[in-house]
Enzyme design. Structure first.
Site, PDB file in Angstrom:
ATOM      1  N   ARG A 227       0.842  -1.181   0.000  1.00 21.41           N
ATOM      2  CA  ARG A 227       0.000   0.000   0.000  1.00 21.41           C
ATOM      3  C   ARG A 227       0.884   1.240   0.000  1.00 21.41           C
ATOM      4  NH1 ARG A 227      -3.191  -2.830  -1.703  1.00 21.41           N
ATOM      5  NH2 ARG A 227      -5.243  -3.447  -0.902  1.00 21.41           N
ATOM      6  N   HIS A 275       0.367  -0.574 -10.278  1.00 21.36           N
ATOM      7  CA  HIS A 275      -0.500  -1.361  -9.392  1.00 21.36           C
ATOM      8  C   HIS A 275      -0.944  -2.648 -10.094  1.00 21.36           C
ATOM      9  CE1 HIS A 275      -3.395  -0.937  -5.747  1.00 21.36           C
ATOM     10  NE2 HIS A 275      -3.076  -2.198  -5.951  1.00 21.36           N
TER      11      HIS A 275
END
Length: 312
Positions: A227, A275
């Site tokens: 994250r 991502h």
């Protein structure tokens, strides 16, 4: 009995899930009808399948819904929603784990073997540099939940010296385990490659700060597929500029897509990926959702049930 399922996700996901989710439910012995938001009355919905970036933000009208089933492994964007009072389950899917293991081991081996110096070699120099063997390289994995533990095991299988850290102690064969605030710096001390796979919670905000980077071996590598908020961006850039870190490979960021002009784009010691470390595959995700619906209908515990207090 037909179960009404609401799919709240970006529009591009409707067509693939409209095929795969009813198919997976039928294989699980369930008869379902799948709806877009607005196409079914809220009080007639039995289950909500959603992505946190989908159109539904107010869940208060779904009074009949037995559970909300996320298509994402991370639930930090939804767990604090006060209108979502039904049981909440995050995505637990073997394809997510497999994808993450492949991405992490690939990036660890890239930095371990020093492949960048050969891929980008404008002087066409003959570089006689022999890397250490994996057994002589310390790799620390922060976060040893399902994804982190799988990555740690894969790295152990490649003969790396692997350390693992989590909030509570988790024993993994072949991994030196650490836990708690005191154990964090011990897990990082002298590590040459660090992989961050922690959830995004107030307790993990900027866990990789100047003190954490200073504990790592000089010239080490950071790999973050976890994250974005785990990283203190300014401290990372300072560590790269000073040579304390040799390179950072980042797949997640505080703002996504990473804004044009962000310092990471132009920094010569930063690799940006979009991502993609562990993307949800529709067919396997549909089977995971169908299994949780089957379990809920049978009165069995949900897989990936979120602990609201812990935030994941």
């Amino acid at each position: 009995m037909t179960l009404n399922i609401l799919l709240s996700a970006r529009s591009s996901l409707w067509e693939p899930y409209a095929i795969e989710l009813p198919r997976a439910c039928a294989e699980a012995g369930l008869e379902v009808a799948l709806f877009k938001p607005g196409d079914v009355a809220e009080d007639e919905v039995d289950y909500i399948v959603f992505a946190p970036n989908g159109p539904v933000e107010d869940f208060s009208g779904f009074v009949r819904a037995r559970a909300a089933l996320s298509l994402w492994a991370g639930v930090e964007q939804i767990v604090g929603n006060a209108t979502l009072t039904m049981p909440l389950a995050r995505m637990v899917d073997s394809s997510l784990t497999e994808g993450m293991v492949e991405w992490v081991t690939g990036q660890v081996l890239r930095h371990h073997l020093g492949l960048d110096r050969h891929i980008v070699n404008p002087e066409h120099a003959w570089q006689w540099v022999i890397p250490p063997l994996a057994r002589d390289r310390v790799v620390t994995v922060l976060g040893t939940g399902a994804l982190g533990a799988a990555c740690a095991r894969a790295l152990v299988a490649l003969n790396f010296r692997v350390r693992g850290w989590s909030r509570s102690l988790r024993e993994i064969e072949g991994v030196e385990s650490f836990a708690g605030e005191d154990g964090l710096l011990e897990a990082l001390r002298g590590a040459e490659i660090v992989v961050t796979l922690l959830p995004d919670t107030p307790a993990t905000e900027k866990v990789m700060d100047a003190r954490a980077f200073a504990a790592m071996a000089r010239g080490s590598f950071l790999i973050n597929p976890g994250r974005g908020p785990l990283i203190d961006d300014d401290a990372l850039i300072a560590a790269l500029d000073s040579g304390q870190l040799d390179h950072a490979t980042l797949d997640v960021f505080r703002v996504e897509p990473l804004p044009e002009g962000h310092a990471f784009w132009a920094h010569p010691k930063v690799t940006v990926t979009a991502h993609t470390a562990a993307e949800t595959r529709v067919s396997s995700a549909a089977r995971s959702v169908a299994e949780n619906i089957r379990r809920a209908e049978a009165g069995e515990p949900l897989i990936g049930l979120v602990d609201r207090g812990a935030g994941y």
